[in-house]
Motif scaffolding. Sequence first.
Motif, PDB file in Angstrom:
ATOM      1  N   LEU A  58       8.659  -0.099  -5.639  1.00 28.35           N
ATOM      2  CA  LEU A  58       7.929   0.792  -4.736  1.00 28.35           C
ATOM      3  C   LEU A  58       6.428   0.664  -4.945  1.00 28.35           C
ATOM      4  O   LEU A  58       5.652   0.517  -3.986  1.00 28.35           O
ATOM      5  N   PHE A  59       5.993   0.692  -6.188  1.00 32.81           N
ATOM      6  CA  PHE A  59       4.566   0.580  -6.497  1.00 32.81           C
ATOM      7  C   PHE A  59       3.995  -0.775  -6.086  1.00 32.81           C
ATOM      8  O   PHE A  59       2.862  -0.867  -5.627  1.00 32.81           O
ATOM      9  N   SER A  60       4.790  -1.849  -6.276  1.00 29.34           N
ATOM     10  CA  SER A  60       4.283  -3.198  -6.009  1.00 29.34           C
ATOM     11  C   SER A  60       3.890  -3.383  -4.550  1.00 29.34           C
ATOM     12  O   SER A  60       2.957  -4.125  -4.241  1.00 29.34           O
ATOM     13  N   GLY A  61       4.601  -2.729  -3.652  1.00 31.06           N
ATOM     14  CA  GLY A  61       4.309  -2.896  -2.241  1.00 31.06           C
ATOM     15  C   GLY A  61       3.406  -1.837  -1.649  1.00 31.06           C
ATOM     16  O   GLY A  61       2.939  -1.985  -0.516  1.00 31.06           O
ATOM     17  N   LEU A  62       3.139  -0.762  -2.407  1.00 32.50           N
ATOM     18  CA  LEU A  62       2.395   0.353  -1.841  1.00 32.50           C
ATOM     19  C   LEU A  62       1.029   0.555  -2.498  1.00 32.50           C
ATOM     20  O   LEU A  62      -0.006   0.508  -1.822  1.00 32.50           O
ATOM     21  N   HIS A  63       1.004   0.741  -3.794  1.00 33.32           N
ATOM     22  CA  HIS A  63      -0.237   1.126  -4.462  1.00 33.32           C
ATOM     23  C   HIS A  63      -1.348   0.094  -4.281  1.00 33.32           C
ATOM     24  O   HIS A  63      -2.419   0.393  -3.757  1.00 33.32           O
ATOM     25  N   THR A  64      -1.111  -1.107  -4.760  1.00 35.71           N
ATOM     26  CA  THR A  64      -2.177  -2.109  -4.727  1.00 35.71           C
ATOM     27  C   THR A  64      -2.507  -2.550  -3.309  1.00 35.71           C
ATOM     28  O   THR A  64      -3.654  -2.902  -3.013  1.00 35.71           O
ATOM     29  N   LYS A  65      -1.539  -2.519  -2.407  1.00 38.09           N
ATOM     30  CA  LYS A  65      -1.784  -3.018  -1.054  1.00 38.09           C
ATOM     31  C   LYS A  65      -2.562  -2.017  -0.212  1.00 38.09           C
ATOM     32  O   LYS A  65      -3.279  -2.411   0.719  1.00 38.09           O
ATOM     33  N   VAL A  66      -2.452  -0.734  -0.503  1.00 39.68           N
ATOM     34  CA  VAL A  66      -3.328   0.248   0.144  1.00 39.68           C
ATOM     35  C   VAL A  66      -4.774  -0.023  -0.260  1.00 39.68           C
ATOM     36  O   VAL A  66      -5.699   0.074   0.559  1.00 39.68           O
ATOM     37  N   ALA A  67      -4.974  -0.400  -1.529  1.00 37.61           N
ATOM     38  CA  ALA A  67      -6.319  -0.760  -1.983  1.00 37.61           C
ATOM     39  C   ALA A  67      -6.831  -1.984  -1.235  1.00 37.61           C
ATOM     40  O   ALA A  67      -8.010  -2.040  -0.844  1.00 37.61           O
ATOM     41  N   VAL A  68      -5.977  -2.983  -1.026  1.00 37.47           N
ATOM     42  CA  VAL A  68      -6.364  -4.169  -0.251  1.00 37.47           C
ATOM     43  C   VAL A  68      -6.803  -3.773   1.151  1.00 37.47           C
ATOM     44  O   VAL A  68      -7.831  -4.247   1.659  1.00 37.47           O
ATOM     45  N   TYR A  69      -6.028  -2.907   1.776  1.00 29.58           N
ATOM     46  CA  TYR A  69      -6.352  -2.472   3.142  1.00 29.58           C
ATOM     47  C   TYR A  69      -7.761  -1.894   3.209  1.00 29.58           C
ATOM     48  O   TYR A  69      -8.562  -2.276   4.070  1.00 29.58           O
ATOM     49  N   MET A  70      -8.081  -0.987   2.299  1.00 30.90           N
ATOM     50  CA  MET A  70      -9.386  -0.329   2.385  1.00 30.90           C
ATOM     51  C   MET A  70     -10.516  -1.267   1.977  1.00 30.90           C
ATOM     52  O   MET A  70     -11.619  -1.181   2.528  1.00 30.90           O
ATOM     53  N   LEU A  71     -10.282  -2.162   1.033  1.00 29.76           N
ATOM     54  CA  LEU A  71     -11.319  -3.127   0.678  1.00 29.76           C
ATOM     55  C   LEU A  71     -11.654  -4.024   1.862  1.00 29.76           C
ATOM     56  O   LEU A  71     -12.825  -4.333   2.106  1.00 29.76           O
ATOM     57  N   TYR A  72     -10.655  -4.442   2.609  1.00 27.07           N
ATOM     58  CA  TYR A  72     -10.902  -5.227   3.822  1.00 27.07           C
ATOM     59  C   TYR A  72     -11.706  -4.419   4.836  1.00 27.07           C
ATOM     60  O   TYR A  72     -12.667  -4.921   5.439  1.00 27.07           O
ATOM     61  N   ARG A  73     -11.317  -3.172   5.029  1.00 25.85           N
ATOM     62  CA  ARG A  73     -11.989  -2.320   6.028  1.00 25.85           C
ATOM     63  C   ARG A  73     -13.443  -2.069   5.619  1.00 25.85           C
ATOM     64  O   ARG A  73     -14.358  -2.168   6.463  1.00 25.85           O
ATOM     65  N   ILE A  74     -13.682  -1.764   4.363  1.00 25.03           N
ATOM     66  CA  ILE A  74     -15.042  -1.500   3.897  1.00 25.03           C
ATOM     67  C   ILE A  74     -15.901  -2.750   4.013  1.00 25.03           C
ATOM     68  O   ILE A  74     -17.070  -2.686   4.435  1.00 25.03           O
TER      69      ILE A  74
END
Length: 515
Positions: free
Chosen positions: A242-258
């Motif tokens: 669960l963590f592997s697909g959710l935690h770090t990838k939400v961070a990826v999403y926002m880093l791309y957006r920022i």
Amino acid sequence: MAATTASALLPVFIALPLIVSAITALSPAKKVNDALSILIPLVNLAGGIWLYAYTAEHGPISHVLGKYQAGVGISLAADQFSAIMLVTTMIVAVTANWFAITAGETQARYYTPLTLVLITGVSGALLAADLFNFFVMIEVMLMPSYGLIAMTGTRHRLLSARTFVLVNLAASTLLVIGVGYLYGVCGAVNIAALRGAAAGNGPVTVAAGLVVIAIAAKAGVFPVHTWLPRTYPSTSAAVMGLFSGLHTKVAVYMLYRIWVVIFDMDARWNTIIIVFMVISMLIGGFAGLTESTMRRVLAYQMVNGMPFILIMLAFTQGGENARYALAAGLLYTLHHMITVGALVLNVGAIEETYGTGTLSKLPGIARRAPLPSAVFVAGALSLVGFPPFSGIFGKVTIVLAAAKPGDWRSWVVITAIIVASFGALLSMMRMWKMVFWGRPMQHYPHALNVQWKFLLPSLTLMLISLAMFVFAGQLWDATTGAADALLNVDAYSAAVLGADPVGVPDTASIQGGQR
């Protein structure tokens, strides 16, 4: 469907799992709770597919809670980029919860409500249109995670939970300081209102940099990566999946957006990005060779995968180059979520059967359990970048995006990608040799084998990875559409801020260093 009606559905992605989590916390009916733990992420998954199709046709949509004016109220926004991330995170959530049910994880009284609160935070973070509410949703994600990682209460898990809590609290503190500093400098934390604000403005760059560092810590990239392989493998396989697909990838999403919206893809940071990401991918590629358990080896493959995704930010200058690089990074993100999830749950099936994940205690599994062994081989091939699985296209598109004639940094990046991939291959080969190959097991009954019920979740994810290879053209079109949506800052800003926003500072004034 009218745009206003469609946008009004955005809060449902957050409210539904939150409300149902309260119901499951009060309900003693385990079978009902188990069904809801699968049904709710499935509903959000279907909603994410609809959201992608709708925004592909009509453009970004947004909704301000409480009918406040844009720039004042709590804003939610969605485009193809956030929608495709929502779809993939929900796929991982469904399969991880499915495995948790079969492995008996949901016997714990609050497992289901905690996972649903986690899904609430993930959905909210992917739809948040301002950095403060992104911080709030990150905290909504983390609160149930603290409970999930220490669910059994064993000493080892409690020690890992302590590390997880301390690191994430420190990162969250830095994140909220950065968000507060941004508000103090700019008078806004709405992402669209901060468009281009960090490009050439020192105070804004420092403030946004604090936000980026905090999110990078949560993503587990060098030099703030060591907490991840120390904590994720200490919890159950279902929670780690669960963590592997959710935690770090939400961070990826926002880093791309920022990077796209606030930093305006400022080329001055490219060399710094490359240096840190190259080091991170090399550490992740080879550090798994020293580990003694299957899931710790896989944890370093998570560390290895993040820089492959984030290094694409350094190749986003120029219209078509930016489009290709972001699409390549997103394609690799989707592949990594599915493949690592499959490997973690497959290893979890082996652990559930034999009671251990220690490499030296599990020789010869391939002889008695050929199907779990085949799933591992498929996942390893996909992770390293071999056909016929999704990893081949993820690696190839990243290499092509990084290939810039006459730029020495391209050679450095491509060389690092090849070397890090070789390190990942060695880690997977070592695990294969110690766990799946070798002499047959002697200390387990011959009849003891991995049951289908444990294997099906990981097998499902590997079949999805295979489908991503077969339908690579359609997947590339989808990720390219998401990259186009991310780059179309005009449409995103118009959707979020509206025609006459209130309380939004002038971007030109911010860039000029004035309020």
